[in-house]
Design a protein around this motif. Structure first.
Motif: not given
Lengths: 102, 131, 111
Positions: B52-54, B90-91, B103-107, B111-116
């Motif tokens: 999930f991007v943008d 992945y977000v 991440a707490d706002d998500l249902l 896994e939250v990852l930086p762009s790179a």
């Protein structure tokens, strides 16, 4: 007479809202609907532009579209007003004409 | 890439599929279409991840209430993905931050990852499907 | 568009016999649909139908057969969480047939 501008795209994805804000004049109204409601949220990378524009314009969001996306009025930039569908109709009547930024 | 070529012609190789989601829900049909393709594709036992991007991160926002827009609220279905053995969600961190979300706002757990890191992961895929 | 008649009331169904409006459903609808297939619903059938309705309420989706089998096994035990048991109850395909009786749409990803 003042114009009611409407826009329905997320400002984080397209530049429609930015153009609308740039070309709309003070005293006008701007109604954010569908994905444009993301543009009325505080704390985003685009919030400041809307907050600045709101000083001289009336900003509205369509409540059902806001709720559908999981947000409530407390998430909105200060001064943004929530309207329902009948409120939208009232605005369309109240303003001189409606200009859609699509 | 080379691994893929060696296996060319093999019928039973599990491929890595990534669904790249970049659109908000409801305003367009992309989010729902992606979800349906993922669920249907799950029958084929491939290695599937969703990214999930943008504005795609908005698909996972908690608290969606669609009654008044006359559309089905499909957000609870993301929580069923686990049953379909799709456990890798992945977000992109930058997308979340640009929207003032965490991440707490998500249902669902993600896994939250930086762009790179996400870019590197995309390069490892056999197929990336963009929605 | 066709319909299923339940106690004098017509409920719209699609070309495959699935209810058009989920809100039209009640237990009589399931019994009438089953009777049309020459099937009498037992406790065991209801266990699956109710499971599907709960699953739909939770996730807004009718589960594919593989998911249904696994989830039933988790909830009702391995003797029920297998396709042999479910196919005996619903010979036209457990996910498809049971979803129809449960008033749900055809399962996504159903083959």
């Amino acid at each position: 007479m003042a114009v009611l501008h409407t826009t329905n795209k997320s400002p984080l994805q397209t530049r429609d809202l930015e153009s609308c804000l740039r070309l709309s004049r003070s005293g006008c109204g701007i109604l954010l609907m569908e994905d444009a409601v993301y543009g009325a949220l505080k704390g985003t990378a685009e919030s400041a532009k809307l907050a600045e524009a709101a000083k001289a314009r009336k900003i509205y969001v369509l409540g059902p579209d806001l709720a559908a996306r999981g947000f409530t009025p407390e998430h909105l930039v200060q001064g943004v007003k929530v309207v329902d569908y009948s409120g939208f109709v009232d605005l369309a009547v109240e303003y001189h004409h409606v200009q859609a930024w699509v | 890439m080379s691994g893929m070529e060696e296996n060319e012609g093999g019928t039973d190789k599990v491929k890595r599929f990534m669904f790249l989601n970049r659109k908000a829900p409801y305003g367009t049909i992309y989010a729902l279409e992606s979800l349906e393709v993922v669920l249907i594709g799950a029958a084929f036992d491939q290695n599937v991840s969703m990214v999930f991007v943008d504005d795609g991160v908005y698909q996972l926002k908690k608290g969606q209430q669609t009654k008044d827009i006359g559309q089905k609220n499909f957000s609870p279905t993301y929580r069923a993905l686990e049953d379909y053995d799709i456990e890798k969600l992945y977000v992109e961190q930058e997308s979340l931050e640009a929207r003032g979300l965490t991440a707490d706002d998500l249902l669902v757990p993600v896994e939250v990852l930086p762009s790179a890191a996400l870019g590197a992961l995309m390069e490892e895929q056999d197929v990336v499907l963009s929605f | 568009m066709t319909a299923v008649a339940v106690k004098g009331k017509e409920m719209a169904v699609d070309e495959e016999g699935y209810l058009v409006n989920l809100a039209d459903w009640n237990e009589d609808v399931a019994n009438v649909m089953a009777a049309e297939d020459n099937l009498t619903l037992t406790e065991s059938h209801w266990e699956v139908i109710n499971f599907l309705r709960d699953y739909y309420a939770e996730y807004q989706i009718a589960p594919a057969i593989r998911v249904l089998t696994k989830a039933i096994g988790k909830k009702l035990g391995p003797e029920k969480g297998n396709s042999k048991y479910l196919y005996e109850l619903f010979p036209y395909g457990p996910a498809k047939q049971a979803c129809r009786y449960a008033g749900l749409p055809k399962p996504t990803g159903c083959i």
